[in-house]
Motif scaffolding. Structure first.
Motif, PDB file in Angstrom:
ATOM      1  N   GLY A 199      35.888  36.059  34.206  1.00 19.63           N
ATOM      2  CA  GLY A 199      34.638  35.777  35.009  1.00 19.63           C
ATOM      3  C   GLY A 199      35.164  35.936  36.647  1.00 19.63           C
ATOM      4  N   PRO A 200      34.246  35.655  37.305  1.00 23.69           N
ATOM      5  CA  PRO A 200      34.548  35.572  38.766  1.00 23.69           C
ATOM      6  C   PRO A 200      35.363  34.571  39.267  1.00 23.69           C
ATOM      7  N   PRO A 201      36.065  34.856  40.249  1.00 23.79           N
ATOM      8  CA  PRO A 201      37.031  33.610  40.719  1.00 23.79           C
ATOM      9  C   PRO A 201      36.364  32.727  41.556  1.00 23.79           C
ATOM     10  N   LEU A 202      36.961  31.558  41.596  1.00 21.99           N
ATOM     11  CA  LEU A 202      36.595  30.237  42.304  1.00 21.99           C
ATOM     12  C   LEU A 202      37.054  30.058  43.582  1.00 21.99           C
ATOM     13  N   VAL A 203      36.485  30.258  44.496  1.00 21.10           N
ATOM     14  CA  VAL A 203      36.951  29.958  46.060  1.00 21.10           C
ATOM     15  C   VAL A 203      36.859  28.519  46.402  1.00 21.10           C
TER      16      VAL A 203
ATOM     17  N   ASP B 112      40.943  25.143  34.283  1.00 19.51           N
ATOM     18  CA  ASP B 112      41.100  25.883  33.172  1.00 19.51           C
ATOM     19  C   ASP B 112      41.844  27.047  33.599  1.00 19.51           C
ATOM     20  N   PRO B 113      42.862  27.600  32.852  1.00 20.05           N
ATOM     21  CA  PRO B 113      43.800  28.928  33.494  1.00 20.05           C
ATOM     22  C   PRO B 113      43.006  29.860  33.360  1.00 20.05           C
ATOM     23  N   SER B 114      41.882  30.015  32.454  1.00 22.58           N
ATOM     24  CA  SER B 114      41.038  31.161  32.310  1.00 22.58           C
ATOM     25  C   SER B 114      40.391  31.694  33.817  1.00 22.58           C
ATOM     26  N   ILE B 115      40.223  30.803  34.613  1.00 22.70           N
ATOM     27  CA  ILE B 115      39.651  30.725  35.919  1.00 22.70           C
ATOM     28  C   ILE B 115      40.615  31.192  37.005  1.00 22.70           C
ATOM     29  N   GLU B 116      40.454  32.542  37.561  1.00 21.29           N
ATOM     30  CA  GLU B 116      41.227  32.612  38.760  1.00 21.29           C
ATOM     31  C   GLU B 116      40.657  31.850  40.116  1.00 21.29           C
ATOM     32  N   VAL B 117      41.642  31.544  40.677  1.00 20.47           N
ATOM     33  CA  VAL B 117      41.375  30.424  42.045  1.00 20.47           C
ATOM     34  C   VAL B 117      41.901  31.178  43.059  1.00 20.47           C
ATOM     35  N   VAL B 118      41.044  31.195  44.125  1.00 18.27           N
ATOM     36  CA  VAL B 118      41.209  31.759  45.401  1.00 18.27           C
ATOM     37  C   VAL B 118      41.465  30.412  46.325  1.00 18.27           C
ATOM     38  N   ARG B 119      42.378  30.493  47.342  1.00 17.54           N
ATOM     39  CA  ARG B 119      42.514  29.221  48.212  1.00 17.54           C
ATOM     40  C   ARG B 119      42.749  29.787  49.567  1.00 17.54           C
ATOM     41  N   PHE B 120      42.339  29.166  50.737  1.00 16.02           N
ATOM     42  CA  PHE B 120      42.727  29.747  52.052  1.00 16.02           C
ATOM     43  C   PHE B 120      42.641  28.509  53.038  1.00 16.02           C
ATOM     44  N   ASP B 121      43.405  28.859  53.984  1.00 15.59           N
ATOM     45  CA  ASP B 121      43.622  28.141  55.246  1.00 15.59           C
ATOM     46  C   ASP B 121      42.482  28.441  56.445  1.00 15.59           C
TER      47      ASP B 121
ATOM     48  N   LEU C  24      35.374  34.478  55.872  1.00 14.27           N
ATOM     49  CA  LEU C  24      35.568  34.234  54.354  1.00 14.27           C
ATOM     50  C   LEU C  24      35.120  35.476  53.565  1.00 14.27           C
ATOM     51  N   GLY C  25      33.998  35.931  54.006  1.00 11.72           N
ATOM     52  CA  GLY C  25      33.710  36.943  53.207  1.00 11.72           C
ATOM     53  C   GLY C  25      34.340  38.288  53.799  1.00 11.72           C
ATOM     54  N   ARG C  26      34.832  38.495  54.640  1.00  6.98           N
ATOM     55  CA  ARG C  26      35.603  39.510  54.927  1.00  6.98           C
ATOM     56  C   ARG C  26      37.001  39.371  54.182  1.00  6.98           C
ATOM     57  N   VAL C  27      37.476  38.202  54.060  1.00  7.34           N
ATOM     58  CA  VAL C  27      38.610  38.015  53.291  1.00  7.34           C
ATOM     59  C   VAL C  27      38.566  38.425  51.731  1.00  7.34           C
ATOM     60  N   LEU C  28      37.180  38.149  51.481  1.00  2.75           N
ATOM     61  CA  LEU C  28      37.113  38.455  50.049  1.00  2.75           C
ATOM     62  C   LEU C  28      37.093  40.019  49.683  1.00  2.75           C
TER      63      LEU C  28
ATOM     64  N   VAL D 191      31.694  35.809  43.542  1.00  3.61           N
ATOM     65  CA  VAL D 191      32.623  34.774  43.462  1.00  3.61           C
ATOM     66  C   VAL D 191      31.765  33.468  43.119  1.00  3.61           C
ATOM     67  N   ASP D 192      32.467  32.341  42.665  1.00  3.64           N
ATOM     68  CA  ASP D 192      31.914  31.092  42.629  1.00  3.64           C
ATOM     69  C   ASP D 192      32.550  30.374  43.897  1.00  3.64           C
ATOM     70  N   VAL D 193      31.920  29.288  44.373  1.00  2.00           N
ATOM     71  CA  VAL D 193      32.771  28.536  45.560  1.00  2.00           C
ATOM     72  C   VAL D 193      32.678  27.265  45.412  1.00  2.00           C
TER      73      VAL D 193
END
Length: 271
Positions: A31-35, A55-64, A87-91, A99-101
């Motif tokens: 699935g899409p990553p969760l930001v 859930d470990p099936s979900i990729e997670v993206v975090r940022f400062d 944020l869009g350019r980081v993605l 993505v999901d946010v």
């Protein structure tokens, strides 16, 4: 996928001359990553309990965000619109088209703005302990005064003393080891001030009905900063939203991480 493959990968992403600290937890699913977008003045480490419970099936993206943690303070304050664009350019650099946010508190305003600016890129939206900006039902002035300074993130004694009054919920009973104290890096005072200035006058109230993404709104029934009525208002204005009230305070995403992580995972997996 092995446990080692699921370890977070940290990197610095460069967008023009600006650098943004990013941490990615790979997922076992497709699935899409969760930001994740954090609250004001705190770095990505604060969300460790929630990420660990998710859930470990979900990729997670975090940022400062700029001015916090490992992302340098900008020369001038950045409004939500500019941070959402960043944020869009980081993605883009990470190779994520869709993505999901999820945003908590200050980050909830940011992801509202991101969803509005990116209706096709943003699939689903999760709003936690947040509201509509300057046009909202505010907390008590005595509580909001504490939000004008980053002292609660830097002075452990002060943080324990005020945690129950500021955040409510479980921290009214025991503020020892408050989740906001478990952080690896801080942010500059100027960065904190810039986050406040960047949202001055901002509100999502007029355009919330134009956000068509399916939305989950999570709110604590004892949140001194963002009274629960704000969640109900957003639930009425967002066309495809549902509201879930949990028995805790502003930091319920951390103090009730397993429960709320399960709610988020279920929502993201729904057909």
């Amino acid at each position: 996928m092995s446990d080692a493959a699921l370890l977070d990968h940290e990197r610095v992403v460069y967008v023009g001359r600006r650098s943004v600290r990013v941490r990615v937890r790979p997922g076992t699913g497709d699935g899409p990553p969760l930001v994740l977008a954090n609250g004001i003045g705190v770095p990505l480490e604060v969300l460790d309990p929630f990420v660990a419970a998710l859930d470990p099936s979900i990729e997670v993206v975090r940022f400062d965000v700029p001015g916090v943690g490992g992302s340098p303070t900008p020369a001038v304050p950045h409004p939500y619109q500019l941070v959402a664009q960043l944020l869009g350019r980081v993605l883009d650099e990470l190779g994520h088209d869709r993505v999901d946010v999820l945003g908590i508190s200050w980050g909830g305003g940011l992801v509202q703005q991101f969803a509005f600016q990116n209706p096709r890129r943003c699939r689903r939206l999760v709003l936690v302990a947040t509201a509509t900006g300057s046009l909202m039902v505010p907390g008590r002035p005595a509580v909001l005064r504490h939000m004008l300074t980053p002292r609660r993130h830097r002075d452990p004694v002060y943080a324990r003393r005020v945690a129950g009054d500021i955040y409510g919920g479980a921290l009214r009973l025991d503020a020892t080891g408050s989740p906001l104290q478990a952080r690896a890096q801080g942010g500059s005072s100027r960065g904190y001030l810039y986050q406040l200035l960047g949202t001055a006058g901002w509100t999502s109230l007029p355009w919330l009905p134009f956000i068509r993404q399916r939305t989950l709104i999570l709110a604590g029934d004892d949140d001194p900063i963002v009274p629960v009525v704000n969640a109900r208002i957003m639930g009425c204005l967002l066309p495809n939203a549902r509201v879930e009230i949990y028995p805790d305070g502003h930091l319920g995403l951390l103090t009730r991480a397993p429960e709320l992580a399960a709610s988020v995972a279920t929502f993201l997996a729904e057909a």
